[in-house]
Design an enzyme around this catalytic site. Sequence first.
Site, PDB file in Angstrom:
ATOM      1  N   LEU A  60       0.951  -1.249  -0.276  1.00 27.07           N
ATOM      2  CA  LEU A  60       0.119   0.101  -0.288  1.00 27.07           C
ATOM      3  C   LEU A  60       0.771   1.407  -0.214  1.00 27.07           C
ATOM      4  CD1 LEU A  60      -2.325  -0.952   2.546  1.00 27.07           C
ATOM      5  CD2 LEU A  60      -2.733  -1.072   0.274  1.00 27.07           C
ATOM      6  N   ASP A  61       0.294   2.383  -0.837  1.00 22.65           N
ATOM      7  CA  ASP A  61       0.881   3.402  -0.860  1.00 22.65           C
ATOM      8  C   ASP A  61       1.266   3.965   0.965  1.00 22.65           C
ATOM      9  OD1 ASP A  61       1.874   3.717  -3.212  1.00 22.65           O
ATOM     10  OD2 ASP A  61      -0.523   4.866  -3.624  1.00 22.65           O
ATOM     11  N   LYS A  62       2.103   5.026   0.932  1.00 21.66           N
ATOM     12  CA  LYS A  62       2.740   4.821   2.493  1.00 21.66           C
ATOM     13  C   LYS A  62       1.560   6.072   2.983  1.00 21.66           C
ATOM     14  CE  LYS A  62       5.900   8.585   5.057  1.00 21.66           C
ATOM     15  NZ  LYS A  62       6.915   9.055   4.564  1.00 21.66           N
TER      16      LYS A  62
END
Length: 231
Positions: A60-62
């Site tokens: 997942l993106d940050k």
Amino acid sequence: MGPGSVFYNKSMILFQDEWILVISKPAGLLSIRDGYNPNLPTIQGVLEPKLGKLWMIHRLDKDTSGIMVLARTSEAHKNLDRQFAERKVRKIYYAICVGVPEWDEILIQSPLRVNGDRKHRTVVDFEHGKPAETHVRVISRYGFYTWVEVHPHSGYTHQIRAHLSSIGYPLLGDSLYRIPPNCAVIPPKAENLPAFPRVALHAYALTFSHPNSGEEITFTAPLPEDFSSLL
């Protein structure tokens, strides 16, 4: 106390057994190491000192919060990796998009090309893009923004952000993906939108087959406070 200690909380662990670990990733925590700043906290860096060796399956993106599954054995890693590669894993995301669409549901089928411009964005490209599908359903409309449920049927980087912005409804807090200049949708003025410090995207549910038993299982991650405060 290391830099990752601020992220660790027992409540982020939703399920664990001998083969898998299911977590609710907080926004701000990296899935994998940042090549430019390797000292930033990562999921493995935060959890492995407490839980032992973990294998990453997906990312997942940050700034994205929500559900993730990690493997606790190499065999489970191979099994889950294959399920993701063969697109047998079902994902549900919650998002807040800017604007109030008239449609209740929509299937976006524009082909996408990853790393398609100078800003390394995923872009709609009808000539060179790969087939991609994102199903979007309105949950609730507010004054100038909308809560939607999103099912990405393919799994490209930034697929949800790219697809929704391409039809005129970018995610709240997203400074990278904007409405394209040729889009007919007129966005609300910025002063009418609530301030939000990140991209308003939450990985809500994940369905897959348990790597040992083969049983189909579904896990959900509760909405974080910053997201739920908008609803």
